[in-house]
Design a protein around this motif. Structure first.
Motif, PDB file in Angstrom:
ATOM      1  N   PHE A  98       1.716   4.479  -5.881  1.00 25.04           N
ATOM      2  CA  PHE A  98       2.769   3.068  -5.426  1.00 25.04           C
ATOM      3  C   PHE A  98       1.925   2.628  -4.014  1.00 25.04           C
ATOM      4  O   PHE A  98       1.434   3.991  -3.404  1.00 25.04           O
ATOM      5  N   ALA A  99       2.416   1.728  -3.463  1.00 24.75           N
ATOM      6  CA  ALA A  99       2.964   1.424  -2.274  1.00 24.75           C
ATOM      7  C   ALA A  99       3.972   1.485  -1.077  1.00 24.75           C
ATOM      8  O   ALA A  99       4.703   0.972  -1.976  1.00 24.75           O
ATOM      9  N   THR A 100       4.060   1.533  -0.035  1.00 26.57           N
ATOM     10  CA  THR A 100       5.338   1.622   0.899  1.00 26.57           C
ATOM     11  C   THR A 100       4.894   0.693   2.417  1.00 26.57           C
ATOM     12  O   THR A 100       3.471   1.133   2.330  1.00 26.57           O
ATOM     13  N   GLY A 101       5.747   0.573   2.595  1.00 23.61           N
ATOM     14  CA  GLY A 101       5.728   0.115   3.803  1.00 23.61           C
ATOM     15  C   GLY A 101       6.133  -1.258   4.267  1.00 23.61           C
ATOM     16  O   GLY A 101       6.462  -2.043   3.952  1.00 23.61           O
ATOM     17  N   ARG A 102       6.551  -0.925   5.548  1.00 22.18           N
ATOM     18  CA  ARG A 102       7.478  -2.447   5.216  1.00 22.18           C
ATOM     19  C   ARG A 102       6.579  -3.837   6.837  1.00 22.18           C
ATOM     20  O   ARG A 102       7.182  -5.124   6.075  1.00 22.18           O
ATOM     21  N   GLU A 105       0.774  -3.332   8.807  1.00 24.38           N
ATOM     22  CA  GLU A 105       0.196  -2.463   9.739  1.00 24.38           C
ATOM     23  C   GLU A 105       0.751  -1.559   9.254  1.00 24.38           C
ATOM     24  O   GLU A 105       0.876  -0.084   9.836  1.00 24.38           O
ATOM     25  N   LYS A 106       1.589  -1.608   8.442  1.00 27.76           N
ATOM     26  CA  LYS A 106       2.939  -0.051   8.664  1.00 27.76           C
ATOM     27  C   LYS A 106       2.590   0.325   6.864  1.00 27.76           C
ATOM     28  O   LYS A 106       3.516   1.925   6.668  1.00 27.76           O
ATOM     29  N   ALA A 107       0.834   0.161   6.366  1.00 27.62           N
ATOM     30  CA  ALA A 107       1.416   0.400   5.065  1.00 27.62           C
ATOM     31  C   ALA A 107       1.184   2.265   4.516  1.00 27.62           C
ATOM     32  O   ALA A 107       0.005   2.043   5.349  1.00 27.62           O
ATOM     33  N   ALA A 108       1.909   2.718   3.919  1.00 34.13           N
ATOM     34  CA  ALA A 108       0.956   3.961   3.551  1.00 34.13           C
ATOM     35  C   ALA A 108       1.204   3.563   1.550  1.00 34.13           C
ATOM     36  O   ALA A 108       1.814   3.114   0.898  1.00 34.13           O
TER      37      ALA A 108
END
Length: 335
Positions: A98-102, A105-108
């Motif tokens: 999965f991917a997450t982050g707002r 530039e702030k993604a994981a």
């Protein structure tokens, strides 16, 4: 068209939230709903990534910890024109990611050890390209907001249910807020279901778009199609994702549904049917076989479309198991 549809669905979900607040508590109920929506969305915006990564026990890795896996993500991010996201591993046998982050530039991005152990290098590239497409389209933020509002609608119904059962009423108060008792009861029962249906529609729409974007990023739709087929087969092996079972509201984050429910429960899945997703990718591959935007970019001989080929493996292991520096065996072939 998918972006317009997603925007309309989010607007409908927000409007439903306010209507529920009015139905259950009149103008004061609508105000409470608005406050909950603002607070919930603000919290989701700032903290959702750290919360979900901690929830799944994700461990951040770098080029020294998992050189091959980190290198695949790095090459894909460069192809997509994205900043390098933080990279995480989750120790579970269920193959998923999965991917997450707002924001980009702030993604994981995170992958399970089951996925890295069960797929080929090309299939892993297809999966991680799908996750980076979510990052590029800011789908993680969109779905987090949708899940927050949907969950808040259910919570709002519970609040007013307990209030109606145990709270004080003024004389002549019929209950049910702005729509009366019957309207209030209908809102408590039907609104959470409607919110879930809208959330699932948003999630399915974004999954199709991420499949298309992932095919563009990795350069070969069949890599992702092959990965999805294998993930579907491995998912039937009965490996349970305990954190996902405890927190089903996060199921939409994963590339394949991590929940074990089947039968009637599958009708309410946040993911499209795997057969349809694979068919769309295969159609893309057939339509682009003559060479177009999806075709691999020119690379050196023997290189994959997402970057230079890795050095030949020394000793046992698959090609993606080796990195720039040969290391002693670690916890798994991904390190």
């Amino acid at each position: 068209m998918n972006y317009i549809r997603t925007g309309l669905l989010l607007a409908a979900l927000t409007a439903l939230f306010l209507v529920v607040g009015y139905a259950l508590g009149g103008q004061s109920g609508m105000l409470i709903a608005l406050v909950i929506a603002v607070v919930g969305n603000a919290a989701s915006f700032w903290f959702s990534d750290s919360i979900v990564l901690r929830m799944y026990g994700a461990r951040e890795v770098g080029p020294q910890d998992a050189p091959a896996f980190y290198g695949i993500v790095q090459q894909l991010a460069q192809r997509a024109g994205l900043p390098m996201p933080r990279v995480y591993l989750i120790d579970t046998d269920q193959p998923n990611a999965f991917a997450t982050g707002r924001s980009p530039e702030k993604a994981a991005v995170a992958a399970t050890t089951g996925l890295l152990n069960g797929l080929s290098r090309e299939e892993i590239a297809g999966v991680m390209a799908h996750e980076l497409a979510h990052v590029k389209h800011r789908d993680t933020l969109t779905m987090t907001v949708a899940a927050t509002i949907s969950g808040a609608i259910g919570a709002l119904g519970q609040i007013f249910m307990f209030q109606s059962l145990f709270g004080r009423r003024d004389e002549g108060d019929r209950g049910g807020g702005g729509l009366g008792m019957i309207g209030g009861l209908a809102a408590m029962i039907l609104a959470p279901l409607a919110a879930s249906l809208v959330q699932m529609a948003i999630s399915r729409s974004r999954e199709y778009e991420a499949d298309r974007g992932g095919a563009e990023i990795c350069g070969n739709p069949l890599w992702l199609a092959s990965a999805l087929g294998k993930l579907e087969m491995l998912a039937r092996g009965g490996v349970v994702n305990e954190p996902a079972e405890r927190n089903p509201a996060t199921a939409h984050l994963f590339i394949v549904n991590p929940l074990s429910g089947g039968g009637f429960a599958s009708l309410f899945s946040t993911h499209p049917s795997m057969e349809d997703r694979i068919a769309r990718l295969q159609h893309m591959a057939g339509a682009t076989s003559g060479g177009d935007a999806y075709a691999p970019r020119p690379t050196a001989a023997g290189a994959g479309p997402w970057g230079a080929a890795p050095p030949p493996a020394r000793g046992r292991g698959r090609p993606w198991e080796t990195g720039p520096v040969q290391r002693a065996p670690r916890r798994g072939p991904w390190g």
